[in-house]
Design a protein around this motif. Structure first.
Motif, PDB file in Angstrom:
ATOM      1  N   ALA A 123     -22.078 -19.403  31.712  1.00 26.85           N
ATOM      2  CA  ALA A 123     -20.654 -19.407  31.393  1.00 26.85           C
ATOM      3  C   ALA A 123     -20.131 -20.832  31.466  1.00 26.85           C
ATOM      4  O   ALA A 123     -20.850 -21.761  31.847  1.00 26.85           O
ATOM      5  N   TRP A 126     -15.947 -20.888  36.410  1.00 29.55           N
ATOM      6  CA  TRP A 126     -15.125 -19.828  36.985  1.00 29.55           C
ATOM      7  C   TRP A 126     -13.645 -20.058  36.731  1.00 29.55           C
ATOM      8  O   TRP A 126     -12.851 -19.120  36.658  1.00 29.55           O
ATOM      9  N   ASP A 129     -13.318 -18.399  33.455  1.00 34.50           N
ATOM     10  CA  ASP A 129     -13.743 -17.000  33.420  1.00 34.50           C
ATOM     11  C   ASP A 129     -12.815 -16.089  34.213  1.00 34.50           C
ATOM     12  O   ASP A 129     -12.619 -14.925  33.844  1.00 34.50           O
ATOM     13  N   ARG A 132     -10.096 -14.598  32.139  1.00 32.41           N
ATOM     14  CA  ARG A 132     -10.432 -13.717  31.018  1.00 32.41           C
ATOM     15  C   ARG A 132     -10.070 -12.278  31.362  1.00 32.41           C
ATOM     16  O   ARG A 132      -9.987 -11.893  32.532  1.00 32.41           O
ATOM     17  N   ARG A 137     -16.504 -10.919  27.391  1.00 35.42           N
ATOM     18  CA  ARG A 137     -17.790 -11.608  27.495  1.00 35.42           C
ATOM     19  C   ARG A 137     -17.608 -13.040  27.981  1.00 35.42           C
ATOM     20  O   ARG A 137     -16.697 -13.752  27.570  1.00 35.42           O
ATOM     21  N   ARG A 138     -18.529 -13.469  28.859  1.00 34.13           N
ATOM     22  CA  ARG A 138     -18.512 -14.832  29.387  1.00 34.13           C
ATOM     23  C   ARG A 138     -19.761 -15.624  29.010  1.00 34.13           C
ATOM     24  O   ARG A 138     -19.791 -16.838  29.178  1.00 34.13           O
ATOM     25  N   HIS A 139     -20.784 -14.924  28.540  1.00 34.61           N
ATOM     26  CA  HIS A 139     -22.087 -15.543  28.313  1.00 34.61           C
ATOM     27  C   HIS A 139     -22.540 -15.376  26.859  1.00 34.61           C
ATOM     28  O   HIS A 139     -21.964 -14.583  26.111  1.00 34.61           O
ATOM     29  N   GLY A 156     -21.023 -20.181  27.485  1.00 35.65           N
ATOM     30  CA  GLY A 156     -19.852 -19.503  26.959  1.00 35.65           C
ATOM     31  C   GLY A 156     -20.205 -18.345  26.043  1.00 35.65           C
ATOM     32  O   GLY A 156     -21.371 -18.093  25.735  1.00 35.65           O
ATOM     33  N   PRO A 157     -19.181 -17.628  25.562  1.00 36.36           N
ATOM     34  CA  PRO A 157     -19.393 -16.443  24.724  1.00 36.36           C
ATOM     35  C   PRO A 157     -19.690 -16.812  23.272  1.00 36.36           C
ATOM     36  O   PRO A 157     -18.995 -16.392  22.351  1.00 36.36           O
TER      37      PRO A 157
END
Length: 234
Positions: A123, A126, A129, A132, A137-139, A156-157
């Motif tokens: 990601a 934090w 994230d 969000r 999605r973070r990845h 990242g997404p």
């Protein structure tokens, strides 16, 4: 794609756990040139991480997060590979060497992907994230047949399209189209201008010799200065 079902074509049943484990073993035996048999593949350093993740992912999806986490920690302690139980791994994923591979919770890895050591699917931090929406999605999402080179970092997404190649040490912060390549700059080679001594620069003085009452029977000791220290006998 939010779970393992997203990697299965419509109308097909997802493969069972035992079939996935068998495919993981066969994939290592077929793709690693240093492995001569499936028996030897059982000792591949990444196989325990893959197998434990398959089980941990089922537990995670069933709401048993703590046992899933324990399996993740066990896999990391034994292999050095950290795959969050929530991450979705497709079929026939091949992780070579595996040391320091990190795959985050919402990452999705497609079928027939090759991952080399020190790859991070992470990601962006934090501080972003935590703002969000729940479940966002973070990845990254990695398409089918992608190759992730040594030390590649995808954050990242973002989406890496099918058949793409991410070169060694490349940093990816945006989408990569299918079939494209993302490569890092190569190291620059500078010509040698003169014959160098064995040790140069600030350490050059350490190789100089000083007089000894014993002559050359013993090598000179390293010293840090060319000037003797005064007042040592006072």
């Amino acid at each position: 794609m939010t779970d393992g079902q997203a990697l299965v074509p419509r109308g097909e049943r997802p493969p069972g756990l035992l079939r996935l484990l068998a495919e993981d073993l066969r994939t290592i035996a077929e793709r690693d040139p240093s492995v001569r048999s499936r028996l030897e593949a059982l000792l591949h350093p990444v196989l325990p991480a893959m197998w434990l993740h398959r089980v941990a992912h089922l537990l995670h999806r069933g709401g048993r997060r703590l046992p899933a986490r324990l399996l993740m920690l066990l896999a990391r302690g034994v292999t050095g590979v950290e795959i969050h139980p929530g991450a979705v791994l497709g079929r026939r994923v091949f992780v070579d060497h595996g040391a320091a591979v990190v795959i985050g919770e919402t990452a999705v890895v497609g079928d027939d992907v090759t991952i080399y050591h020190q790859v991070t699917l992470g990601a962006v931090g934090w501080w972003r994230d935590n703002r969000r929406a729940q479940g966002e999605r973070r990845h990254p999402v990695i398409g089918a047949r992608v190759v992730l080179g040594v030390g590649a970092t995808v954050l990242g997404p973002v989406h890496v399209g099918d058949d793409a190649i991410v070169g060694a040490r490349a940093l990816v912060l945006g989408d990569i189209p299918a079939g494209a390549r993302a490569v890092a700059p190569q190291g620059a080679v500078s010509p040698r201008r003169r014959t160098a001594s064995p040790v140069e620069g600030p350490l050059a003085g350490l190789t100089r010799r000083r007089p000894s009452r014993d002559g050359d029977r013993f090598p000179a000791r390293a010293h840090l200065s060319d000037h003797p220290t005064k007042g040592m006998d006072r």
